[in-house]
Design a protein around this motif. Structure first.
Motif, short mmCIF file in Angstrom:
data_model
loop_
_atom_site.label_atom_id
_atom_site.label_comp_id
_atom_site.label_asym_id
_atom_site.label_seq_id
_atom_site.Cartn_x
_atom_site.Cartn_y
_atom_site.Cartn_z
N MET A 110 0.83 -1.21 0.00
CA MET A 110 0.00 0.00 0.00
C MET A 110 0.87 1.26 0.00
O MET A 110 0.54 2.24 -0.68
CB MET A 110 -0.92 0.02 1.23
CG MET A 110 -2.26 -0.67 1.07
SD MET A 110 -3.17 -0.19 -0.42
CE MET A 110 -3.43 1.56 -0.14
N ALA A 111 1.95 1.23 0.72
CA ALA A 111 2.84 2.39 0.75
C ALA A 111 3.41 2.65 -0.65
O ALA A 111 3.46 3.81 -1.10
CB ALA A 111 3.97 2.16 1.75
N LEU A 112 3.78 1.59 -1.35
CA LEU A 112 4.31 1.76 -2.71
C LEU A 112 3.21 2.24 -3.65
O LEU A 112 3.44 3.07 -4.53
CB LEU A 112 4.90 0.43 -3.20
CG LEU A 112 6.18 -0.02 -2.51
CD1 LEU A 112 6.63 -1.38 -3.03
CD2 LEU A 112 7.28 1.01 -2.69
N SER A 113 2.01 1.70 -3.44
CA SER A 113 0.89 2.11 -4.28
C SER A 113 0.58 3.60 -4.09
O SER A 113 0.37 4.34 -5.06
CB SER A 113 -0.34 1.26 -3.93
OG SER A 113 -1.46 1.66 -4.68
N ARG A 114 0.59 4.04 -2.85
CA ARG A 114 0.32 5.45 -2.55
C ARG A 114 1.43 6.33 -3.12
O ARG A 114 1.18 7.44 -3.59
CB ARG A 114 0.23 5.67 -1.03
CG ARG A 114 -0.99 5.04 -0.43
CD ARG A 114 -1.40 5.69 0.88
NE ARG A 114 -2.44 4.90 1.54
CZ ARG A 114 -2.21 3.98 2.46
NH1 ARG A 114 -0.97 3.74 2.88
NH2 ARG A 114 -3.21 3.30 2.99
N ARG A 115 2.64 5.82 -3.05
CA ARG A 115 3.77 6.54 -3.63
C ARG A 115 3.57 6.75 -5.11
O ARG A 115 3.79 7.85 -5.63
CB ARG A 115 5.04 5.72 -3.39
CG ARG A 115 6.31 6.53 -3.25
CD ARG A 115 7.52 5.65 -3.19
NE ARG A 115 8.25 5.73 -4.44
CZ ARG A 115 8.87 6.83 -4.85
NH1 ARG A 115 8.84 7.92 -4.12
NH2 ARG A 115 9.49 6.85 -6.01
N ILE B 63 2.48 -2.18 -9.35
CA ILE B 63 3.61 -1.91 -8.48
C ILE B 63 4.84 -2.68 -8.94
O ILE B 63 4.79 -3.90 -9.09
CB ILE B 63 3.29 -2.30 -7.02
CG1 ILE B 63 2.09 -1.50 -6.53
CG2 ILE B 63 4.49 -2.08 -6.12
CD1 ILE B 63 1.57 -1.96 -5.18
N VAL B 64 5.91 -1.95 -9.18
CA VAL B 64 7.17 -2.59 -9.52
C VAL B 64 8.04 -2.63 -8.28
O VAL B 64 8.19 -1.62 -7.58
CB VAL B 64 7.88 -1.81 -10.65
CG1 VAL B 64 9.25 -2.42 -10.92
CG2 VAL B 64 7.05 -1.83 -11.91
N MET C 136 2.86 -10.92 -11.59
CA MET C 136 3.20 -11.18 -12.98
C MET C 136 4.55 -11.88 -13.02
O MET C 136 4.67 -13.02 -13.37
CB MET C 136 3.25 -9.87 -13.78
CG MET C 136 1.96 -9.08 -13.75
SD MET C 136 0.63 -9.87 -14.71
CE MET C 136 -0.21 -10.85 -13.47
N GLN C 137 5.56 -11.12 -12.61
CA GLN C 137 6.82 -11.76 -12.27
C GLN C 137 6.98 -11.53 -10.77
O GLN C 137 6.14 -10.88 -10.18
CB GLN C 137 7.99 -11.12 -13.02
CG GLN C 137 7.80 -11.07 -14.52
CD GLN C 137 8.02 -9.68 -15.07
OE1 GLN C 137 9.15 -9.22 -15.21
NE2 GLN C 137 6.94 -8.98 -15.36
N SER C 138 8.02 -12.03 -10.22
CA SER C 138 8.14 -11.87 -8.77
C SER C 138 8.32 -10.40 -8.39
O SER C 138 8.08 -10.02 -7.26
CB SER C 138 9.30 -12.69 -8.25
OG SER C 138 10.51 -12.22 -8.78
N SER C 139 8.69 -9.58 -9.36
CA SER C 139 8.94 -8.18 -9.02
C SER C 139 7.89 -7.24 -9.61
O SER C 139 8.09 -6.03 -9.63
CB SER C 139 10.33 -7.77 -9.51
OG SER C 139 10.35 -7.81 -10.92
N PHE C 140 6.80 -7.79 -10.05
CA PHE C 140 5.77 -6.94 -10.64
C PHE C 140 4.40 -7.37 -10.12
O PHE C 140 3.91 -8.45 -10.41
CB PHE C 140 5.85 -7.05 -12.17
CG PHE C 140 4.85 -6.19 -12.87
CD1 PHE C 140 4.55 -4.92 -12.40
CD2 PHE C 140 4.20 -6.64 -14.01
CE1 PHE C 140 3.61 -4.12 -13.04
CE2 PHE C 140 3.27 -5.84 -14.66
CZ PHE C 140 2.98 -4.58 -14.17
N VAL C 141 3.80 -6.47 -9.35
CA VAL C 141 2.54 -6.77 -8.67
C VAL C 141 1.40 -5.98 -9.30
O VAL C 141 1.55 -4.79 -9.58
CB VAL C 141 2.63 -6.39 -7.17
CG1 VAL C 141 1.31 -6.63 -6.47
CG2 VAL C 141 3.76 -7.15 -6.51
N ILE C 142 0.28 -6.64 -9.53
CA ILE C 142 -0.93 -5.94 -9.93
C ILE C 142 -1.89 -5.98 -8.75
O ILE C 142 -2.18 -7.06 -8.22
CB ILE C 142 -1.62 -6.62 -11.14
CG1 ILE C 142 -0.65 -6.78 -12.30
CG2 ILE C 142 -2.88 -5.87 -11.52
CD1 ILE C 142 -0.68 -5.67 -13.29
#
Lengths: 240, 240
Positions: A163-168, A179-180, A215-221
């Motif tokens: 959530m912090a990354l999403s808000r960022r 989110i990457v 998606m990959q381990s470093s890419f979140v939807i």
DNA sequence: CGAGTCGTTGATTCTTTTCAAAGCCCGTGG
DNA sequence: CCACGGGCTTTGAAAAGAATCAACGACTCG
């Protein structure tokens, strides 16, 4: 990897007032100085400095990401902050750095002489206030992380992190549902005070609940932001 | 309970230079102001403010102790700092307080108008620098606690907590082998992110190892400071 | 002296860690 | 272009540390 941009704050300022108008508002003598300051490039995993190193520079991240961490003698590591574009590294602390700083990805920074900055701040209240605010933000972040690490469950911690990354993203006019993650599972684990296995299991739990997709381990939807938010806030009844 | 004194820093300064010499050194326009500022008395357990309250004042503790904490919606509480004599409360944060503050014992504070302080800091770099340093200390403390909570075991956390109090005594020219705990087990638990039962068991463990003695539950005698220090640092092989 | 709060101790449960192994992704080189 | 190798990630089973639940004891205040 990550399509990092210059500090969005600075960019927004420039867009709104033009490059000259910047000096009109707080702390921008510093911004000018920053743009003139020596740049430095760091490869992924490369260290900027170690805890205990003499502090000759303060840095501002331009691109990439840096993790700030403290360690115990036996190697246990706690990441106390991630520094993203626009963030300052090394503020506050005295003669020596009190934590280590390591680039997570290819990173570009500006280097400011610590003594010079001190000099400027001592005479220019605007610069002083600007640094004060930056430090204040870091204090807030540290205490927030403390609440997360101290009181939230593993899944809640990960939710809070996402959530912090999403808000960022939101603040930077980037899609908050995508989110990457520039950092590894080990970095996330040391940030959230978990093991990589528990982080991985928590990702799986969020995925299986339909809250996120990986998606990959470093890419979140983000699929269900509201639930993610509730989980992060500690308002959601825990579910398998 | 605790024989708290005025900030030893201020006292030392006055002793060294006399009350008039104080203005000569950094941030002491503020000290003067502080001594003139409205005092406030808080009973044990009384709240100074709650998270979200409008921030009209900054406080400096004169006597007693205050805990600063954040909570999750369901009541889980994380104490992010204890404020002792000399410490500032409410620095940095914006219009609203971002944590709650509650007196642990009978406490006396000085209240400074937040807007006035802002005004002064904006024009007086010395004051600004002084606040900057205070904030910087709080950031260091927060990150240190983060390392403790995130990486240390229950016993190590308690050892670190006791060592911090012992070192504090040392700085204040108080016997570092005798530690008075003004806070309850619940406060310690919420500070170290443990339960009261685990805190109690950790005290027992330290007592049974001969590292400390417990006179009353709130009065600790350090018997083996070196081992306590090693435990706190995470250098000691864990023992039953 | 009694009520109530706070602290300690014991038994059990649960979450996370630890240990172990397999899968996946990516770059390298044949 | 595909096989190989290494690092990172995921998953599973067992173990450990702390939390929870429960009861008792100590100290404090009316």
């Amino acid at each position: 990897m990550l399509t990092m941009t210059l500090s969005p704050d600075l960019e927004a300022k420039e867009a709104a007032f033009g490059p000259d108008a910047i000096d009109a508002d707080g702390g921008c003598a510093l911004n000018k100085r920053l743009r003139a300051a020596a740049p430095r490039l760091l490869q992924a995993r490369e260290h900027l400095f170690f805890e205990g190193d003499h502090k000759d520079c303060i840095y501002q991240v331009e691109r990439g990401a840096v993790c700030l961490y403290k360690t115990l003698p036996d190697g246990r590591r706690q990441i106390v902050d991630f520094a993203y574009p626009g963030d300052f590294i090394g503020l506050g602390s005295p003669e020596e750095h009190v934590f280590s700083a390591q680039a997570i990805t290819l990173t570009r920074l500006r280097c400011l002489s610590a003594s010079l900055l001190d000099e400027v701040a001592r005479h220019d209240p605007q610069v002083c206030m600007m640094l004060y605010r930056a430090l204040s933000d870091q204090l807030f972040a540290a205490r927030d992380l403390l609440l997360t690490v101290g009181q939230r469950s593993a899944t809640e911690r990960l939710a809070a992190f996402l959530m912090a990354l999403s808000r960022r993203n939101e603040r930077n006019f980037v899609d908050p549902m995508r989110i990457v993650l520039p950092m590894t599972r080990a970095d996330i684990a040391d940030f959230l005070s978990l093991t990589i296995e528990t982080v991985s299991r928590s990702f799986t739990k969020l995925r299986q609940s339909g809250i996120i997709d990986l998606m990959q381990s470093s890419f979140v939807i983000v699929r269900n932001r509201q639930t993610l938010e509730q989980l992060a806030a500690g308002e959601a009844r825990e579910f398998k």
